[in-house]
Design a protein around this motif. Structure first.
Motif, PDB file in Angstrom:
ATOM      1  N   VAL B 272      51.474  78.289  17.557  1.00  0.00           N
ATOM      2  CA  VAL B 272      52.681  77.975  18.320  1.00  0.00           C
ATOM      3  C   VAL B 272      52.322  77.587  19.755  1.00  0.00           C
ATOM      4  O   VAL B 272      52.997  76.787  20.392  1.00  0.00           O
ATOM      5  CB  VAL B 272      53.642  79.189  18.310  1.00  0.00           C
ATOM      6  CG1 VAL B 272      54.789  79.007  19.286  1.00  0.00           C
ATOM      7  CG2 VAL B 272      54.172  79.425  16.902  1.00  0.00           C
ATOM      8  N   GLN B 273      51.218  78.166  20.244  1.00  0.00           N
ATOM      9  CA  GLN B 273      50.793  77.906  21.614  1.00  0.00           C
ATOM     10  C   GLN B 273      50.197  76.517  21.849  1.00  0.00           C
ATOM     11  O   GLN B 273      50.018  76.098  22.979  1.00  0.00           O
ATOM     12  CB  GLN B 273      49.720  78.924  22.045  1.00  0.00           C
ATOM     13  CG  GLN B 273      50.236  80.330  22.130  1.00  0.00           C
ATOM     14  CD  GLN B 273      49.113  81.351  22.040  1.00  0.00           C
ATOM     15  OE1 GLN B 273      48.513  81.724  23.033  1.00  0.00           O
ATOM     16  NE2 GLN B 273      48.803  81.777  20.823  1.00  0.00           N
ATOM     17  N   ARG B 274      49.849  75.808  20.789  1.00  0.00           N
ATOM     18  CA  ARG B 274      49.151  74.551  21.029  1.00  0.00           C
ATOM     19  C   ARG B 274      49.914  73.324  20.556  1.00  0.00           C
ATOM     20  O   ARG B 274      49.353  72.221  20.509  1.00  0.00           O
ATOM     21  CB  ARG B 274      47.746  74.569  20.448  1.00  0.00           C
ATOM     22  CG  ARG B 274      47.630  74.808  18.970  1.00  0.00           C
ATOM     23  CD  ARG B 274      46.152  74.954  18.540  1.00  0.00           C
ATOM     24  NE  ARG B 274      45.258  74.154  19.310  1.00  0.00           N
ATOM     25  CZ  ARG B 274      44.118  74.589  19.867  1.00  0.00           C
ATOM     26  NH1 ARG B 274      43.709  75.810  19.671  1.00  0.00           N
ATOM     27  NH2 ARG B 274      43.381  73.804  20.583  1.00  0.00           N
ATOM     28  N   GLY B 275      51.182  73.514  20.205  1.00  0.00           N
ATOM     29  CA  GLY B 275      51.961  72.374  19.745  1.00  0.00           C
ATOM     30  C   GLY B 275      53.194  72.174  20.594  1.00  0.00           C
ATOM     31  O   GLY B 275      53.453  72.905  21.535  1.00  0.00           O
ATOM     32  N   GLY B 276      53.946  71.161  20.253  1.00  0.00           N
ATOM     33  CA  GLY B 276      55.233  70.929  20.882  1.00  0.00           C
ATOM     34  C   GLY B 276      55.140  70.189  22.188  1.00  0.00           C
ATOM     35  O   GLY B 276      54.063  69.779  22.622  1.00  0.00           O
ATOM     36  N   THR B 277      56.282  70.027  22.797  1.00  0.00           N
ATOM     37  CA  THR B 277      56.384  69.218  24.008  1.00  0.00           C
ATOM     38  C   THR B 277      55.677  69.900  25.175  1.00  0.00           C
ATOM     39  O   THR B 277      55.755  71.112  25.334  1.00  0.00           O
ATOM     40  CB  THR B 277      57.869  68.945  24.330  1.00  0.00           C
ATOM     41  OG1 THR B 277      57.939  67.878  25.262  1.00  0.00           O
ATOM     42  CG2 THR B 277      58.574  70.160  24.893  1.00  0.00           C
ATOM     43  N   PRO B 278      54.953  69.136  25.989  1.00  0.00           N
ATOM     44  CA  PRO B 278      54.248  69.729  27.134  1.00  0.00           C
ATOM     45  C   PRO B 278      55.219  70.080  28.267  1.00  0.00           C
ATOM     46  O   PRO B 278      56.282  69.474  28.382  1.00  0.00           O
ATOM     47  CB  PRO B 278      53.309  68.613  27.597  1.00  0.00           C
ATOM     48  CG  PRO B 278      53.426  67.502  26.609  1.00  0.00           C
ATOM     49  CD  PRO B 278      54.695  67.696  25.852  1.00  0.00           C
ATOM     50  N   THR B 279      54.822  71.026  29.094  1.00  0.00           N
ATOM     51  CA  THR B 279      55.576  71.304  30.318  1.00  0.00           C
ATOM     52  C   THR B 279      55.456  70.115  31.273  1.00  0.00           C
ATOM     53  O   THR B 279      54.616  69.230  31.096  1.00  0.00           O
ATOM     54  CB  THR B 279      54.995  72.519  31.059  1.00  0.00           C
ATOM     55  OG1 THR B 279      53.604  72.258  31.342  1.00  0.00           O
ATOM     56  CG2 THR B 279      55.104  73.785  30.238  1.00  0.00           C
ATOM     57  N   ALA B 280      56.294  70.139  32.311  1.00  0.00           N
ATOM     58  CA  ALA B 280      56.254  69.064  33.308  1.00  0.00           C
ATOM     59  C   ALA B 280      54.868  68.970  33.947  1.00  0.00           C
ATOM     60  O   ALA B 280      54.341  67.877  34.150  1.00  0.00           O
ATOM     61  CB  ALA B 280      57.319  69.308  34.372  1.00  0.00           C
ATOM     62  N   PHE B 281      54.275  70.120  34.243  1.00  0.00           N
ATOM     63  CA  PHE B 281      52.955  70.105  34.877  1.00  0.00           C
ATOM     64  C   PHE B 281      51.932  69.428  33.977  1.00  0.00           C
ATOM     65  O   PHE B 281      51.129  68.613  34.439  1.00  0.00           O
ATOM     66  CB  PHE B 281      52.495  71.541  35.186  1.00  0.00           C
ATOM     67  CG  PHE B 281      51.139  71.610  35.845  1.00  0.00           C
ATOM     68  CD1 PHE B 281      51.023  71.529  37.219  1.00  0.00           C
ATOM     69  CD2 PHE B 281      49.977  71.725  35.086  1.00  0.00           C
ATOM     70  CE1 PHE B 281      49.770  71.581  37.832  1.00  0.00           C
ATOM     71  CE2 PHE B 281      48.732  71.768  35.695  1.00  0.00           C
ATOM     72  CZ  PHE B 281      48.621  71.696  37.071  1.00  0.00           C
ATOM     73  N   ASP B 282      51.955  69.754  32.696  1.00  0.00           N
ATOM     74  CA  ASP B 282      50.971  69.173  31.786  1.00  0.00           C
ATOM     75  C   ASP B 282      51.194  67.676  31.584  1.00  0.00           C
ATOM     76  O   ASP B 282      50.238  66.912  31.415  1.00  0.00           O
ATOM     77  CB  ASP B 282      50.991  69.913  30.445  1.00  0.00           C
ATOM     78  CG  ASP B 282      50.218  71.220  30.523  1.00  0.00           C
ATOM     79  OD1 ASP B 282      49.370  71.360  31.433  1.00  0.00           O
ATOM     80  OD2 ASP B 282      50.452  72.111  29.683  1.00  0.00           O
ATOM     81  N   ARG B 283      52.445  67.269  31.601  1.00  0.00           N
ATOM     82  CA  ARG B 283      52.699  65.828  31.467  1.00  0.00           C
ATOM     83  C   ARG B 283      52.220  65.080  32.696  1.00  0.00           C
ATOM     84  O   ARG B 283      51.695  63.976  32.619  1.00  0.00           O
ATOM     85  CB  ARG B 283      54.195  65.577  31.283  1.00  0.00           C
ATOM     86  CG  ARG B 283      54.763  66.204  30.027  1.00  0.00           C
ATOM     87  CD  ARG B 283      56.163  65.710  29.864  1.00  0.00           C
ATOM     88  NE  ARG B 283      56.960  66.549  28.984  1.00  0.00           N
ATOM     89  CZ  ARG B 283      58.249  66.361  28.773  1.00  0.00           C
ATOM     90  NH1 ARG B 283      58.876  65.365  29.388  1.00  0.00           N
ATOM     91  NH2 ARG B 283      58.913  67.135  27.960  1.00  0.00           N
ATOM     92  N   TRP B 284      52.463  65.686  33.840  1.00  0.00           N
ATOM     93  CA  TRP B 284      52.041  65.109  35.124  1.00  0.00           C
ATOM     94  C   TRP B 284      50.518  65.012  35.163  1.00  0.00           C
ATOM     95  O   TRP B 284      49.947  63.961  35.465  1.00  0.00           O
ATOM     96  CB  TRP B 284      52.583  66.007  36.235  1.00  0.00           C
ATOM     97  CG  TRP B 284      51.967  65.919  37.600  1.00  0.00           C
ATOM     98  CD1 TRP B 284      51.047  66.759  38.131  1.00  0.00           C
ATOM     99  CD2 TRP B 284      52.271  64.951  38.621  1.00  0.00           C
ATOM    100  NE1 TRP B 284      50.759  66.398  39.418  1.00  0.00           N
ATOM    101  CE2 TRP B 284      51.484  65.296  39.758  1.00  0.00           C
ATOM    102  CE3 TRP B 284      53.118  63.870  38.697  1.00  0.00           C
ATOM    103  CZ2 TRP B 284      51.533  64.562  40.943  1.00  0.00           C
ATOM    104  CZ3 TRP B 284      53.161  63.133  39.883  1.00  0.00           C
ATOM    105  CH2 TRP B 284      52.372  63.478  40.981  1.00  0.00           C
ATOM    106  N   LEU B 285      49.852  66.093  34.818  1.00  0.00           N
ATOM    107  CA  LEU B 285      48.396  66.117  34.866  1.00  0.00           C
ATOM    108  C   LEU B 285      47.810  65.151  33.836  1.00  0.00           C
ATOM    109  O   LEU B 285      46.900  64.361  34.144  1.00  0.00           O
ATOM    110  CB  LEU B 285      47.897  67.540  34.605  1.00  0.00           C
ATOM    111  CG  LEU B 285      46.378  67.749  34.621  1.00  0.00           C
ATOM    112  CD1 LEU B 285      45.785  67.315  35.960  1.00  0.00           C
ATOM    113  CD2 LEU B 285      46.046  69.218  34.350  1.00  0.00           C
ATOM    114  N   ALA B 286      48.344  65.190  32.626  1.00  0.00           N
ATOM    115  CA  ALA B 286      47.822  64.327  31.567  1.00  0.00           C
ATOM    116  C   ALA B 286      48.044  62.853  31.912  1.00  0.00           C
ATOM    117  O   ALA B 286      47.142  62.022  31.729  1.00  0.00           O
ATOM    118  CB  ALA B 286      48.490  64.676  30.237  1.00  0.00           C
ATOM    119  N   THR B 287      49.208  62.551  32.430  1.00  0.00           N
ATOM    120  CA  THR B 287      49.496  61.158  32.817  1.00  0.00           C
ATOM    121  C   THR B 287      48.526  60.697  33.898  1.00  0.00           C
ATOM    122  O   THR B 287      47.951  59.604  33.820  1.00  0.00           O
ATOM    123  CB  THR B 287      50.953  61.039  33.324  1.00  0.00           C
ATOM    124  OG1 THR B 287      51.829  61.357  32.253  1.00  0.00           O
ATOM    125  CG2 THR B 287      51.243  59.628  33.822  1.00  0.00           C
TER     126      THR B 287
END
Lengths: 341, 341, 341, 341
Positions: B272-287
């Motif tokens: 459960v910890q490694r799936g689903g939509t990313p948090t805003a921080f993770d989207r920002w960092l990944a982008t």
């Protein structure tokens, strides 16, 4: 050692986590005692206190708001303010203060320190516009709330033909707009640092309709058009003779509809962004700020503010920290522009 | 320029955001073209490709998983692996590779670069245990998921008299346990870096019952007791003759119940910890990682990995980045210990 | 049997779940085939179709919006509309229609059925104002979104001295306002069914400040004051000569500020309430509506709408279902009034 | 009138909302006064009380747990239990009781009423297995938590080749498994009402791998295989000589891995499902249950339980309500089977 704690300024998720961090480490590790001052600087000015021990901070970690209350009271508003703060400290046996707040609260802390009051600052603002720290707590929560809202708008944008405008907080700095706009895939992001060209905004709107589904515009409340370029404007009087409160999103609604003929709908998240339970990041940061603030007090290292640098919490001079607003730099805005249109 | 992109290793929220960042900037700003290689290094080894243009990355920003698929295939598993990668690149007209992955994927990337393949790395792991970057994307999402789960356990701990054990991910490093445990107010946090003393854990359990409501223990899956101190142990054979899969939380359940007589219940969050939509921080960092990776490719700056330092994304040598696991340092664990018991 | 499916009207979480339920059972259990008509009634009017098989519905259960697109096209807008619908059905070999929509879409379905078109209706509206069914899908999602927003405002209300107004959807019925207001502890709830007395609203505001922290007012977009009692009003022209778009919350902001001198801040959730992933309840209800709609088609039981009664999904005549709006009854509003002030 | 309130049994989101509803209407509308009894039936047995007025219920609406505490104490465990309850009521001037709980708490309430104690019941269980009411509060929250967890597993299932097993609550009834499994698109759902055929489960697993991505199996904790068909079994002794605590998901992990050779990973949500803030639906239902329970007390209508029928809250005889467990009927499970494999 006996330490007074206060929280000043607007609501911000994580305030309680700081307070808890201060008290848990201060009592448990150092054996210090604590006093809560109510409603920011009003507390020490008027000797309004509350007990602040392990029991008082139980269960508050995940809760928004502040158990100490808050206000925008400025201890320098009256000439005898600093003296009254000192007098309260003497009466309550308080040796040092930990002040948690933004620009104003910390500015007062810096001046009080210059006048000999032993004070330590903890930076707080959902707007993330304080210099000398990579991030302030509360910001990550606000960005996630805005991001989730924009996420939801995407499915509507896919099936309706409406321009969707989302107004987020940020009077002087566009950090929330920038981060949530990038995280949620906004098609245009408007921030205070960069007066916008309404012609370009409308061009992005039409370009977006031509290539994909309806556009989503994220606008910081403090964003402004290049002077003289918009017909819609604030400043009219309302039915009670007050200046009409009309946010930038309402003006954009009027202007985009007027120029493009497109139906336009605004969402104003407002105070929803500054309340409620903090994200894990904000609780972690706020807790660590609390731990390090009480370390500084224990060390007798006053006149400093705790700050995040990379993954480290460090101390910086209060004066340095409150001198200048941290705004969105050009290079970060350009990263976001890659996704416009 | 024509660039191949691949994602390797376990699932991690933000993979799609990286891919989108790479393609949007690469096509839109630089005019490069892209090829997707399927299932990590298997793609270039077997010339298994998919189109990767603006249309392919539309709508993927908030989605977990990876549109490119993933695997743990190692290009060095067979002697001709590197040659096959090179051959595929020649056939598909690919000038450079962007490899998004963890320790293994990036290790292979470093070796390929040493053998002359132009490759750029993007660090990925929910465990946050990669050196040379402050954070990896996916980590913030995992921490928030664990934190929300622990939050919910608190109300139950208040009204029941059960020891609650939460097992979170982290085979070699305790970052998720540390951050979620601190963010959610755990009473004990057990991490792989610090073999635990089961006597002390049970002492904390009893201390907590004596002073407040029931304790919550957060344990990283890779945490281990000090050798020889626990009766419950892995390694028995199951009904099929396989070694019994028994997580550390099941062992703790047995051991704490056996030693204290307290009812103990485990929650295993698992994948459960490694799936689903990313948090805003993770989207920002990944982008941003995606944007900077394609910048590096555009600059011809190969053999590097993008990394977060403070608020800046910078480039570091791939070799340096993958040499050593980043584990929880002593001073951070001590910060958490303030709240134990 | 070959069945056409269409979705009409505004966005609503759960549309895709209905479509998936229809297709999975229709193909898997009954061996029927399906055609998707694009953009509501425009699809059959203009013979605009898309494939609708098991592959097409994979992964759509949790996703907001509708893979079929939507519009407000009315098949009775032109005289030959019904004939064109029939002609498209003949050409595409479609034996029956499943129309998913609100008042308008289902009203057209009822008339088409009266003219001999075999059609089955599925009720859809986030507003929950359709008669003959206990609940419509999408409503629970909208209520949860509004509730979470109001939850967050509470911590701010505790520490600031501002009146907080939250405008939620509901042009003709106050269901979202009523449910979210009760679920989140609003101090006043204003709904279209009950023109409000602004004097009483302001009295509640002052009463609340006197006894507790700042008040939160939840207002449905369609709520109106008792005629002639408010100074703030809509109807002025904006800079482009259009009637100013000013929601009821903006009017309340003006009026409460003008009358009480209290700072007042509005949050307008807008379309955020109608997009994004559905709650578990809405997915369950939408899925079951889909299963039962295809059962009705299979049974040749046309001219009906599926409806929730208690825990059962049943069939009711389309005509009966669309006759009258379901508004908030007096007794439910009185339950909420217990908590006012 | 003076009314005692108690909460019994396991934790359940919405307990505080009931208490608040009772007190706000009872004090505000009827002028009654209230006493809180601590820890379920232990309170009246041992005359352990706490104040319960408007101030006591402020802010508790969104909070999980119960301010009154809970226990599984049975007033009929000792012969003089009923007499002690009556004696406490006499001493505290309490005229009637409102008992909030599940099967056990309400069963005791029914017997006490039969012996002349004026008592009203409010049904509570996250398992939704109480007869005579469409839904119990807490259930919707549990289903949403499970659904969100399964949602997250989907992205991992797409990119890994592992069988994912999710164990949810439901010892005697499969409601949570059924609703969350359907809402989140599980590929197999196993419930206590229907002993499962492990061969079929493994066949679904292989079928799913053949046609799509990896399968997700949702299993209620009380689900059991058809007797004698599984090799993995409970009942072994652990290192302390206790019967090994091994949930059904651990057994399935062993069995599916043993039979198919597929890597299998379990998530055990455990108590996470029964804590934390309630959903909007549960707050609404719990609040209304509270309002109607105090109405019944005010009316002197004892020996009843409040119940949801469609959208109405009604009163049913306590005796009738607690006679029989409400399990998942055949026709609902068949609806879910449409989506298996």
């Amino acid at each position: 050692m006996r330490i007074g704690v206060l929280t000043g300024g607007g609501d911000c998720p994580g305030l309680n986590a700081v307070i808890r961090g201060v008290v848990r480490k201060g009592v448990g590790l150092y054996g210090h005692s604590f006093v809560g001052f109510r409603d920011g600087w009003r507390g020490p000015l008027e000797n309004d206190t509350m007990p602040l021990d392990i029991a008082a901070v139980r269960g508050i970690l995940p809760r928004g708001g502040t158990i100490l209350g808050s206000s925008r009271t400025n201890p320098f508003a009256s000439a005898d303010g600093p003296a009254r703060v000192r007098e309260t400290m003497r009466r309550t046996g308080v040796d040092a203060l930990i002040a948690i707040g933004g620009e104003d609260t910390l500015g007062a802390a810096a001046r009080l320190h210059a006048e000999g009051v032993p004070v330590i600052g903890v930076p707080k603002t959902i707007d993330n516009d304080l210099s000398a720290t990579d991030y302030t707590f509360g910001f990550d929560t606000a960005v996630n709330i805005a991001t989730e809202a924009i996420d939801r708008l995407h499915t509507t944008a896919e099936s309706h033909h409406r321009v969707l405008v989302v107004e987020v907080m940020g009077r002087h700095a566009g950090w929330i707009a920038l981060h949530s706009g990038m995280a949620a895939g906004a098609n245009v992001i408007l921030i205070p640092e960069r007066p916008f060209d309404i012609d370009k905004v409308c061009a992005f709107v039409e370009q977006r309709f031509a290539t994909s589904y309806a556009p989503i515009i994220v606008v910081a409340e403090g964003a402004t058009p290049i002077a003289g370029t918009m017909m819609a404007k604030e400043g009219e009087l309302d039915a009670f003779g007050h200046v009409r409160l009309q946010g930038i999103s309402a003006l954009l609604e009027t202007e985009i509809r007027g120029r493009t003929g497109r139906e336009t709908r605004a969402t104003v998240l407002g105070h929803v962004q500054r309340g409620g339970t903090p994200t894990a990041f904000d609780r972690w940061l706020a807790t660590r700020f609390g731990l390090h603030a009480v370390d500084a007090a224990h060390d007798g290292d006053f006149g400093v503010m705790v700050a995040l640098h990379g993954t480290r919490v460090e101390r910086v001079p209060l004066a340095e920290a409150t001198g200048e607003l941290k705004t969105v730099p050009e290079y970060l805005y350009e990263e976001a522009e890659v996704f416009f249109g």
